[in-house]
Design an enzyme around this catalytic site. Structure first.
Site, PDB file in Angstrom:
ATOM      1  N   ASN A  44      19.280 -13.019   9.699  1.00  0.00           N
ATOM      2  CA  ASN A  44      17.867 -13.261  10.008  1.00  0.00           C
ATOM      3  C   ASN A  44      17.243 -14.280   9.059  1.00  0.00           C
ATOM      4  O   ASN A  44      16.313 -14.999   9.433  1.00  0.00           O
ATOM      5  CB  ASN A  44      17.070 -11.958   9.940  1.00  0.00           C
ATOM      6  CG  ASN A  44      17.422 -11.009  11.068  1.00  0.00           C
ATOM      7  OD1 ASN A  44      17.948 -11.428  12.105  1.00  0.00           O
ATOM      8  ND2 ASN A  44      17.155  -9.732  10.889  1.00  0.00           N
ATOM      9  N   ASP A  91      20.275 -21.814  14.164  1.00  0.00           N
ATOM     10  CA  ASP A  91      20.080 -20.850  15.239  1.00  0.00           C
ATOM     11  C   ASP A  91      21.405 -20.491  15.912  1.00  0.00           C
ATOM     12  O   ASP A  91      21.575 -19.378  16.411  1.00  0.00           O
ATOM     13  CB  ASP A  91      19.115 -21.438  16.280  1.00  0.00           C
ATOM     14  CG  ASP A  91      18.742 -20.443  17.357  1.00  0.00           C
ATOM     15  OD1 ASP A  91      18.360 -19.311  17.014  1.00  0.00           O
ATOM     16  OD2 ASP A  91      18.826 -20.793  18.546  1.00  0.00           O
ATOM     17  N   GLU A 109      19.087  -9.846  17.473  1.00  0.00           N
ATOM     18  CA  GLU A 109      18.854 -10.482  18.773  1.00  0.00           C
ATOM     19  C   GLU A 109      17.364 -10.725  18.998  1.00  0.00           C
ATOM     20  O   GLU A 109      16.960 -11.808  19.441  1.00  0.00           O
ATOM     21  CB  GLU A 109      19.413  -9.601  19.887  1.00  0.00           C
ATOM     22  CG  GLU A 109      19.210 -10.193  21.277  1.00  0.00           C
ATOM     23  CD  GLU A 109      19.713  -9.296  22.387  1.00  0.00           C
ATOM     24  OE1 GLU A 109      19.368  -9.562  23.559  1.00  0.00           O
ATOM     25  OE2 GLU A 109      20.433  -8.319  22.100  1.00  0.00           O
ATOM     26  N   HIS A 113      15.493 -14.475  19.380  1.00  0.00           N
ATOM     27  CA  HIS A 113      14.708 -14.882  20.548  1.00  0.00           C
ATOM     28  C   HIS A 113      13.233 -15.080  20.180  1.00  0.00           C
ATOM     29  O   HIS A 113      12.561 -15.956  20.745  1.00  0.00           O
ATOM     30  CB  HIS A 113      14.831 -13.841  21.658  1.00  0.00           C
ATOM     31  CG  HIS A 113      16.205 -13.745  22.238  1.00  0.00           C
ATOM     32  ND1 HIS A 113      16.999 -14.853  22.452  1.00  0.00           N
ATOM     33  CD2 HIS A 113      16.939 -12.678  22.670  1.00  0.00           C
ATOM     34  CE1 HIS A 113      18.155 -14.473  22.982  1.00  0.00           C
ATOM     35  NE2 HIS A 113      18.139 -13.165  23.110  1.00  0.00           N
ATOM     36  N   ASP A 116      12.922 -18.391  18.636  1.00  0.00           N
ATOM     37  CA  ASP A 116      13.076 -19.409  19.689  1.00  0.00           C
ATOM     38  C   ASP A 116      11.775 -19.608  20.465  1.00  0.00           C
ATOM     39  O   ASP A 116      11.426 -20.742  20.821  1.00  0.00           O
ATOM     40  CB  ASP A 116      14.184 -18.995  20.660  1.00  0.00           C
ATOM     41  CG  ASP A 116      15.577 -19.149  20.061  1.00  0.00           C
ATOM     42  OD1 ASP A 116      15.717 -19.884  19.065  1.00  0.00           O
ATOM     43  OD2 ASP A 116      16.524 -18.532  20.588  1.00  0.00           O
TER      44      ASP A 116
END
Length: 401
Positions: A44, A91, A109, A113, A116
């Site tokens: 992370n 990423d 996850e 996202h 993103d």
């Protein structure tokens, strides 16, 4: 997040299919790159560093081109190109780092996202500035909301089908296209985007928007084919058992609101302050997209309204009452509110998940479990330990990182 959502998170398993055109080639580079990352670096943290770089370089371009019509210094365009490449690379390796360190969790996850969704907003803004779209506000509006809508639709179909599907021309190819765009602006200047293309009689700027919009339309059409043919839930519903069209309203509402405020502004708010305007709506949509990702991962219902709409709502109400407060002031208030709302939401969700899974967000080691301090269990969800000398880490059986 509710207790039901946290329970659904425990049951989540990552599912993806498809490979884009250049991904097989880039995988060679990404596998080499992740081996250079120390084993103690949390996945992370890699994702967050990439996002910060991307946001800072994009804000730098917006600073030099606040109305998306000014030409920025050459080095700013270069920094945006390098920043986006670094973001793409980091990423791409965060999941690989999670698997090689045995630290994959559902939080990884979600964090990926979530970053993103925010990156899409800033890359979209930087793209508009690099192509000096402030000279054509309608093109700028279309380009920006096209970007955030395409990203949202990708997760919409994931919410319906349960599988994140990648196309032949997908995010990696789009990022390389934007990097090329930054380099063209750096080398050829803003005049390049005003050059008339022979035969078609349109500027390079308009041709580029037509090409990108055509590709986006093709991508969205593919997503809707998946959405409309029925989902993975009962009777063809979403993974949460809701209507496959239920995520439509949360994204269409802010876009329609943005268009109405743009066209009815008494002081041409969007034309005079396009970066602030789109950034405000982008932050609001970023939160909505994050909630859609959570709804998919937890198999829960997507809410129709959200506090992020208070910001755009303030602008709308100000217009409704004949702008009794200066629209520019209301825009700043709205931007501050939606940004704080997004950051607070992401912060609290991460804390909640970390507490639920007995993990740290930016540290590979696990927290001592509340339930297992006396029994020696180190994590509610851990199933094995991986020796990373001198650290230890747990690996879940559910996620991707």
């Amino acid at each position: 997040m509710s207790e039901a959502q946290l329970k659904g998170l425990d049951e989540h398993k990552y599912s993806a299919s498809g490979t884009s055109a250049v991904e097989p080639v880039m995988q060679v580079f990404w596998r080499w790159l992740v081996e250079k990352v120390p084993l103690w670096v949390a996945p992370n943290l890699i994702t967050l560093v990439g996002l910060i770089i991307n946001v800072v370089t994009s804000l730098l371009l917006m600073y030099y081109s606040p109305t998306a019509a000014e030409e920025a210094p050459v080095w700013v365009y270069m920094s945006c190109a390098v920043g986006l490449f670094l973001y793409q690379s980091l990423d791409a390796i965060d999941g690989k780092q999670a698997r090689r360190t045995g630290s994959s969790t559902p939080l990884g996850e979600l964090f990926d996202h979530g970053c993103d969704s925010i990156s899409t907003v800033f890359v979209g803004m930087a793209t508009c500035c690099a192509m000096t779209m402030g000279d054509n506000p309608d093109l700028m509006f279309i380009t920006f909301f096209n970007a955030v809508f395409v990203f949202y639709c990708a997760h919409w179909q994931t919410y319906v089908s349960g599988t994140l599907k990648f196309g032949f021309f997908d995010v990696t190819e789009t990022q390389f296209g934007v990097i090329m765009l930054f380099l063209l602006s750096m080398v050829l200047g803003k005049e390049f985007w005003g050059i008339q293309v022979p035969l078609v009689g349109l500027s390079m700027r308009v041709v580029a928007v037509i090409c990108s919009t055509s590709l986006s339309t093709w991508t969205v059409w593919g997503n809707f084919q998946t959405i409309l043919k029925g989902g993975a839930g009962k009777n063809g519903s979403t993974v949460a058992g809701t209507s496959v069209l239920s995520p439509g309203f949360p994204i269409l509402f802010p876009i329609v609101l943005a268009l109405m405020i743009y066209k009815k502004s008494s002081m041409d708010l969007f034309q005079n302050h396009p970066c602030l305007y789109l950034l405000m709506f982008g932050m609001a949509i970023g939160k909505i997209t994050n909630k859609l990702v959570i709804a998919h991962m937890t198999k829960s219902e997507m809410t129709m309204f959200d506090s992020s709409m208070i910001g755009p709502g303030l602008l709308f109400l100000d217009q409704y009452f004949n702008s009794f407060i200066n629209e520019y002031i209301v825009l700043w208030i709205s931007l501050i509110f939606v940004t704080f709302d997004l950051v607070q939401y992401c912060f609290l969700v991460c804390l909640q998940i970390c507490d639920h899974l007995d993990i740290y967000c930016f540290n590979i080691t696990s927290k001592p479990s509340k339930k297992g301090l006396n029994s020696g269990n180190m994590s509610k969800v851990g199933v094995c330990f991986v020796d990373l000398t001198p650290r230890q880490t747990t690996e879940t059986s559910q996620a991707t990182g």
